[in-house]
Design an enzyme around this catalytic site. Structure first.
Site, PDB file in Angstrom:
ATOM      1  N   GLU A  34       0.854  -1.201   0.000  1.00 35.07           N
ATOM      2  CA  GLU A  34       0.000   0.000   0.000  1.00 35.07           C
ATOM      3  C   GLU A  34       0.882   1.240   0.000  1.00 35.07           C
ATOM      4  O   GLU A  34       1.786   1.378   0.820  1.00 35.07           O
ATOM      5  CB  GLU A  34      -0.937  -0.016   1.209  1.00 35.07           C
ATOM      6  CG  GLU A  34      -1.763   1.239   1.416  1.00 35.07           C
ATOM      7  CD  GLU A  34      -2.607   1.660   0.204  1.00 35.07           C
ATOM      8  OE1 GLU A  34      -3.422   0.861  -0.274  1.00 35.07           O
ATOM      9  OE2 GLU A  34      -2.437   2.818  -0.272  1.00 35.07           O
ATOM     10  N   ARG A  36      -0.355   4.421   0.303  1.00 30.77           N
ATOM     11  CA  ARG A  36      -0.896   5.416   1.236  1.00 30.77           C
ATOM     12  C   ARG A  36      -0.333   5.114   2.633  1.00 30.77           C
ATOM     13  O   ARG A  36      -0.031   3.961   2.938  1.00 30.77           O
ATOM     14  CB  ARG A  36      -2.417   5.221   1.249  1.00 30.77           C
ATOM     15  CG  ARG A  36      -3.239   6.384   1.705  1.00 30.77           C
ATOM     16  CD  ARG A  36      -4.689   5.926   1.816  1.00 30.77           C
ATOM     17  NE  ARG A  36      -5.333   5.730   0.540  1.00 30.77           N
ATOM     18  CZ  ARG A  36      -5.991   6.676  -0.133  1.00 30.77           C
ATOM     19  NH1 ARG A  36      -6.103   7.868   0.362  1.00 30.77           N
ATOM     20  NH2 ARG A  36      -6.555   6.402  -1.294  1.00 30.77           N
ATOM     21  N   LEU A  39      -3.946   2.109   5.975  1.00 33.39           N
ATOM     22  CA  LEU A  39      -4.641   1.058   5.216  1.00 33.39           C
ATOM     23  C   LEU A  39      -6.114   1.437   5.027  1.00 33.39           C
ATOM     24  O   LEU A  39      -6.597   2.389   5.625  1.00 33.39           O
ATOM     25  CB  LEU A  39      -4.507  -0.271   5.965  1.00 33.39           C
ATOM     26  CG  LEU A  39      -3.062  -0.769   6.171  1.00 33.39           C
ATOM     27  CD1 LEU A  39      -3.037  -1.983   7.095  1.00 33.39           C
ATOM     28  CD2 LEU A  39      -2.426  -1.113   4.836  1.00 33.39           C
ATOM     29  N   GLY A 182     -21.754  17.713 -11.372  1.00 38.15           N
ATOM     30  CA  GLY A 182     -22.065  16.277 -11.385  1.00 38.15           C
ATOM     31  C   GLY A 182     -23.125  15.927 -10.359  1.00 38.15           C
ATOM     32  O   GLY A 182     -22.946  16.179  -9.173  1.00 38.15           O
ATOM     33  N   VAL A 239     -20.872  22.248 -18.306  1.00 33.66           N
ATOM     34  CA  VAL A 239     -19.856  23.166 -17.786  1.00 33.66           C
ATOM     35  C   VAL A 239     -18.815  23.383 -18.880  1.00 33.66           C
ATOM     36  O   VAL A 239     -18.299  22.425 -19.454  1.00 33.66           O
ATOM     37  CB  VAL A 239     -19.213  22.608 -16.500  1.00 33.66           C
ATOM     38  CG1 VAL A 239     -18.015  23.446 -16.072  1.00 33.66           C
ATOM     39  CG2 VAL A 239     -20.253  22.541 -15.378  1.00 33.66           C
ATOM     40  N   MET A 320     -18.647   0.632  -9.131  1.00 35.28           N
ATOM     41  CA  MET A 320     -17.503   1.007  -8.289  1.00 35.28           C
ATOM     42  C   MET A 320     -18.004   1.199  -6.859  1.00 35.28           C
ATOM     43  O   MET A 320     -18.319   2.310  -6.440  1.00 35.28           O
ATOM     44  CB  MET A 320     -16.870   2.297  -8.800  1.00 35.28           C
ATOM     45  CG  MET A 320     -16.001   2.115 -10.026  1.00 35.28           C
ATOM     46  SD  MET A 320     -15.312   3.712 -10.497  1.00 35.28           S
ATOM     47  CE  MET A 320     -13.937   3.237 -11.504  1.00 35.28           C
ATOM     48  N   ALA A 322     -17.662  -0.286  -2.593  1.00 37.43           N
ATOM     49  CA  ALA A 322     -16.763  -0.960  -1.655  1.00 37.43           C
ATOM     50  C   ALA A 322     -17.165  -2.419  -1.420  1.00 37.43           C
ATOM     51  O   ALA A 322     -16.303  -3.309  -1.400  1.00 37.43           O
ATOM     52  CB  ALA A 322     -16.750  -0.201  -0.338  1.00 37.43           C
ATOM     53  N   HIS A 323     -18.465  -2.674  -1.243  1.00 43.20           N
ATOM     54  CA  HIS A 323     -18.886  -4.051  -0.923  1.00 43.20           C
ATOM     55  C   HIS A 323     -18.708  -4.975  -2.122  1.00 43.20           C
ATOM     56  O   HIS A 323     -18.487  -6.171  -1.954  1.00 43.20           O
ATOM     57  CB  HIS A 323     -20.325  -4.097  -0.391  1.00 43.20           C
ATOM     58  CG  HIS A 323     -21.273  -3.187  -1.117  1.00 43.20           C
ATOM     59  ND1 HIS A 323     -21.301  -1.835  -0.905  1.00 43.20           N
ATOM     60  CD2 HIS A 323     -22.208  -3.438  -2.056  1.00 43.20           C
ATOM     61  CE1 HIS A 323     -22.225  -1.302  -1.674  1.00 43.20           C
ATOM     62  NE2 HIS A 323     -22.786  -2.250  -2.392  1.00 43.20           N
ATOM     63  N   HIS A 446     -43.782  -5.346  13.823  1.00 39.73           N
ATOM     64  CA  HIS A 446     -44.553  -4.106  13.842  1.00 39.73           C
ATOM     65  C   HIS A 446     -44.225  -3.320  15.109  1.00 39.73           C
ATOM     66  O   HIS A 446     -44.139  -3.916  16.173  1.00 39.73           O
ATOM     67  CB  HIS A 446     -46.056  -4.416  13.830  1.00 39.73           C
ATOM     68  CG  HIS A 446     -46.902  -3.195  14.000  1.00 39.73           C
ATOM     69  ND1 HIS A 446     -47.098  -2.292  12.979  1.00 39.73           N
ATOM     70  CD2 HIS A 446     -47.579  -2.711  15.081  1.00 39.73           C
ATOM     71  CE1 HIS A 446     -47.879  -1.308  13.413  1.00 39.73           C
ATOM     72  NE2 HIS A 446     -48.180  -1.545  14.689  1.00 39.73           N
TER      73      HIS A 446
HETATM   74  C1  LIG Z   1     -16.551  10.389  -1.295  1.00 36.79           C
HETATM   75  C2  LIG Z   1     -16.773   8.929  -1.597  1.00 36.79           C
HETATM   76  C3  LIG Z   1     -17.787   8.253  -0.963  1.00 36.79           C
HETATM   77  C4  LIG Z   1     -17.990   6.909  -1.214  1.00 36.79           C
HETATM   78  N1  LIG Z   1     -18.999   6.272  -0.566  1.00 36.79           N
HETATM   79  C5  LIG Z   1     -19.216   4.965  -0.786  1.00 36.79           C
HETATM   80  C6  LIG Z   1     -20.219   4.271  -0.064  1.00 36.79           C
HETATM   81  O1  LIG Z   1     -20.914   4.844   0.766  1.00 36.79           O
HETATM   82  N2  LIG Z   1     -20.383   2.949  -0.312  1.00 36.79           N
HETATM   83  C7  LIG Z   1     -19.617   2.289  -1.236  1.00 36.79           C
HETATM   84  O2  LIG Z   1     -19.814   1.090  -1.426  1.00 36.79           O
HETATM   85  N3  LIG Z   1     -18.660   2.922  -1.933  1.00 36.79           N
HETATM   86  C8  LIG Z   1     -18.432   4.232  -1.717  1.00 36.79           C
HETATM   87  N4  LIG Z   1     -17.426   4.869  -2.384  1.00 36.79           N
HETATM   88  C9  LIG Z   1     -16.634   4.094  -3.371  1.00 36.79           C
HETATM   89  C10 LIG Z   1     -15.606   3.228  -2.660  1.00 36.79           C
HETATM   90  O3  LIG Z   1     -14.766   4.036  -1.889  1.00 36.79           O
HETATM   91  C11 LIG Z   1     -14.802   2.429  -3.678  1.00 36.79           C
HETATM   92  O4  LIG Z   1     -15.684   1.715  -4.516  1.00 36.79           O
HETATM   93  C12 LIG Z   1     -13.883   1.438  -2.986  1.00 36.79           C
HETATM   94  O5  LIG Z   1     -12.985   2.107  -2.130  1.00 36.79           O
HETATM   95  C13 LIG Z   1     -13.105   0.618  -4.018  1.00 36.79           C
HETATM   96  O6  LIG Z   1     -12.247  -0.255  -3.367  1.00 36.79           O
HETATM   97  P1  LIG Z   1     -10.901  -0.760  -4.039  1.00 36.79           P
HETATM   98  O7  LIG Z   1     -10.267  -1.663  -3.039  1.00 36.79           O
HETATM   99  O8  LIG Z   1     -11.174  -1.267  -5.389  1.00 36.79           O
HETATM  100  O9  LIG Z   1     -10.007   0.547  -4.249  1.00 36.79           O
HETATM  101  P2  LIG Z   1      -9.557   1.734  -3.298  1.00 36.79           P
HETATM  102  O10 LIG Z   1     -10.383   1.834  -2.090  1.00 36.79           O
HETATM  103  O11 LIG Z   1      -9.431   2.914  -4.173  1.00 36.79           O
HETATM  104  O12 LIG Z   1      -8.115   1.274  -2.793  1.00 36.79           O
HETATM  105  C14 LIG Z   1      -7.033   1.157  -3.639  1.00 36.79           C
HETATM  106  C15 LIG Z   1      -5.770   1.359  -2.821  1.00 36.79           C
HETATM  107  O13 LIG Z   1      -4.655   1.018  -3.634  1.00 36.79           O
HETATM  108  C16 LIG Z   1      -3.599   1.898  -3.362  1.00 36.79           C
HETATM  109  N5  LIG Z   1      -2.713   1.880  -4.522  1.00 36.79           N
HETATM  110  C17 LIG Z   1      -3.000   2.277  -5.785  1.00 36.79           C
HETATM  111  N6  LIG Z   1      -1.946   2.044  -6.594  1.00 36.79           N
HETATM  112  C18 LIG Z   1      -0.991   1.485  -5.818  1.00 36.79           C
HETATM  113  C19 LIG Z   1       0.311   0.988  -6.066  1.00 36.79           C
HETATM  114  N7  LIG Z   1       0.852   1.009  -7.282  1.00 36.79           N
HETATM  115  N8  LIG Z   1       1.022   0.490  -5.035  1.00 36.79           N
HETATM  116  C20 LIG Z   1       0.499   0.443  -3.792  1.00 36.79           C
HETATM  117  N9  LIG Z   1      -0.735   0.879  -3.494  1.00 36.79           N
HETATM  118  C21 LIG Z   1      -1.474   1.383  -4.497  1.00 36.79           C
HETATM  119  C22 LIG Z   1      -4.289   3.233  -3.139  1.00 36.79           C
HETATM  120  O14 LIG Z   1      -3.468   4.080  -2.375  1.00 36.79           O
HETATM  121  C23 LIG Z   1      -5.544   2.803  -2.382  1.00 36.79           C
HETATM  122  O15 LIG Z   1      -5.337   2.857  -1.000  1.00 36.79           O
HETATM  123  C24 LIG Z   1     -17.159   6.219  -2.135  1.00 36.79           C
HETATM  124  C25 LIG Z   1     -16.115   6.894  -2.768  1.00 36.79           C
HETATM  125  C26 LIG Z   1     -15.922   8.227  -2.509  1.00 36.79           C
HETATM  126  C27 LIG Z   1     -14.784   8.938  -3.178  1.00 36.79           C
END
Ligand SMILES: Cc1cc2nc3c(=O)[nH]c(=O)nc-3n(C[C@H](O)[C@H](O)[C@H](O)COP(=O)(O)OP(=O)(O)OC[C@H]3O[C@@H](n4cnc5c(N)ncnc54)[C@H](O)[C@@H]3O)c2cc1C
Length: 467
Positions: A34, A36, A39, A182, A239, A320, A322-323, A446
């Site tokens: 990672e 960042r 984590l 957007g 825009v 896109m 998280a779940h 209920h």
């Molecule tokens: C404001 C906002 C609100 C959101 N709210 C929701 C919500 O309520 N519910 C929901 O389901 N989704 C939500 N999302 C979307 C959700 O955050 C993403 O769909 C989810 O985080 C995707 O998970 P991921 O593991 O694919 O990628 P990410 O969470 O983007 O994680 C990828 C990680 O890889 C790391 N990385 C990238 N390239 C490299 C590299 N070369 N080497 C090492 N590390 C690297 C990055 O630093 C990052 O930490 C939201 C997004 C935003 C921006």
């Protein structure tokens, strides 16, 4: 530590960290790279978690200031301490990202700190903060590098005046004017936060609807409710440029139909036009195949190169969310050890955490129509639900769409109080192939909001009790 692993996961977002934990549970020697400092990826650091914290806190503030007195709860001084609110949000983020660190230790996952590069199908190079590069050997690589905010060529995000969602999660003072480019879920969630805290919010959207992928009945109702809350909308508007003039910005746009040019001066501009997959040059150089700028994977999450898999926001499957990323992380780990990990892309719930919440699972009425499937619809409004009524929170409705012949539930769409929690029942029902009759005959407690689901299921067969 030797430098050889069964699996190296690149990226510790919800896709990557969950995948690493499942790999470790299955007995694979696992590392996760990672870049960042903390984590948890976008979701925990600058996405789902901080946005939900601000949505929760801003709603509490808004209600205490504007609504409690109508219900006999009177307080003379309701003041906003924005920096305290932000601290609370930051504390939640720290607690949860530390939680992932703990889970890594518990599962003996090696956390490789730095930027990961795929060098070959069994080599990952990690470059740490000081620029030191180390090669690690592995039998399998899982790319889970997620996504980053998208922008338009004519707009330069500086995270001060012109911000992405990351900047909009940390304004130091309440912008008087906030323009959001957007009308997707991120823009509307952040717009709700700052509107409740006192900003005048205008959303400029290219299409003539908000959240275009949503069932039209719901998006129409959602728009009406947000307008009633005082958010301004400029739909069907393009825009054309944003001038950053120091403290303020001017957003130029035109009404697509009439061609009329307009502009708004704003303290802050949030660019929320979507997110783009984060694909490094290493992926391009290796020749991993892409599809529509995302990594192309098959049903086993294999990329075009053997032993290299990809999951989450970076791949060409599913929304896109998280779940979705988490479930793909579990599925790919199980596939690697020869188990039957799988994803059902037809049943992925989606929630917008505004007030009221919006939630859906399965197909929209428009998609079902397009597929020439004959269907029935049952709707039930929260105004006829006793729990919503006593809580004085009854905007919205539940809509269930079922196959006309088999009665199998094809899609569920809701707008209203707590629907973000209620949608789980419908996802489970759909995973079990439930009919609307199954749901109608399931006893619901209920008084609860979930009774609106039962009533909507009864309404599919035109026999709701309370409406
Ligand atoms: C404001 C906002 C609100 C959101 N709210 C929701 C919500 O309520 N519910 C929901 O389901 N989704 C939500 N999302 C979307 C959700 O955050 C993403 O769909 C989810 O985080 C995707 O998970 P991921 O593991 O694919 O990628 P990410 O969470 O983007 O994680 C990828 C990680 O890889 C790391 N990385 C990238 N390239 C490299 C590299 N070369 N080497 C090492 N590390 C690297 C990055 O630093 C990052 O930490 C939201 C997004 C935003 C921006």
């Amino acid at each position: 530590m030797d430098n050889k692993f069964d699996v190296i996961v690149i990226g510790a977002g919800p896709g990557g960290y969950v995948c690493a934990i499942r790999c470790a549970q299955l007995g694979l020697k696992t590392a996760c790279v990672e870049s960042r400092k903390t984590l948890g990826g976008t979701c925990l650091n600058v996405g789902c978690i901080p946005s939900k914290s601000l949505l929760n806190l801003s709603e509490a503030y808004y209600k205490a200031k504007n609504e409690f007195h109508k219900l006999g709860i009177e307080a003379s001084n309701i003041n906003l301490n924005l920096s305290k609110m932000m601290n609370n949000k930051n504390k939640s983020v720290i607690t949860l990202t530390k939680g992932v660190e703990f889970l890594f230790k518990k599962n003996k996952i090696i956390h490789l700190k730095g930027k990961g590069y795929v060098k070959s199908s069994n080599t990952v190079e990690v470059e740490d903060e000081a620029g030191k590069k180390t090669n690690y050997k592995t039998k399998n690589i899982i790319i889970s590098t997620g996504s980053v905010p998208a922008t338009l060529p004519e707009i330069k995000i500086d995270e001060k005046n012109i911000v992405s969602s990351t900047g909009a999660l940390s304004f130091e003072k309440i912008p008087k004017e906030l323009v959001i480019i957007g009308g997707g879920y991120i823009g509307l969630e952040m717009g709700s936060v700052w509107k409740r805290l006192g900003s005048n919010v205008t959303v400029i959207e290219f299409l003539d609807t908000i959240i275009p992928e949503m069932d039209k009945d719901i998006s129409k109702e959602f728009l009406k409710i947000l307008q009633k809350q005082g958010i301004n909308f400029k739909l069907g508007s393009k825009v054309t440029g944003v001038q950053n003039t120091g403290n303020k910005s001017t957003v130029n746009f035109l009404d697509i139909k009439s061609g009329k040019k307009e502009k708004i001066e704003s303290d802050k501009v949030l660019v929320a036009i979507g997110r783009k997959p984060k694909i490094g040059q290493d992926i391009i150089d290796l020749g991993i195949k892409l599809d529509n700028k995302k990594i192309k994977v098959n049903e086993k999450f294999e990329t075009s190169i053997k032993n290299i898999y990809a999951i989450g926001d970076v791949i060409n499957k599913g929304p896109m969310l998280a779940h979705k990323a988490e479930d793909e992380g579990i599925a790919v780990a199980e596939i690697i050890v020869g188990q039957a990990g799988h994803m059902n892309y037809d049943v992925i719930p989606a929630v917008i955490y505004t007030s009221p919440e919006v939630a859906s699972v399965g197909k929209t009425e428009e998609q079902i129509k397009k597929n020439n499937i004959k269907y029935k619809v049952g709707k039930f409004p929260f105004i006829a639900n006793s729990r919503a009524k006593v809580n004085n929170d009854f905007d919205g409705f539940v809509k269930i769409i079922a196959d006309e012949k088999t009665d199998k539930v094809l899609g569920v769409h809701m707008i209203g109080p707590h629907v973000g929690e209620m949608i789980a029942e419908m996802a489970l029902a759909m995973e079990f192939g439930a009919s609307s009759e199954d749901i109608a005959r399931t006893c619901h407690a209920h008084p609860t909001h979930t009774e609106a689901i039962k009533e909507a299921a009864l309404a599919v067969d035109k026999r709701p009790i309370h409406f």
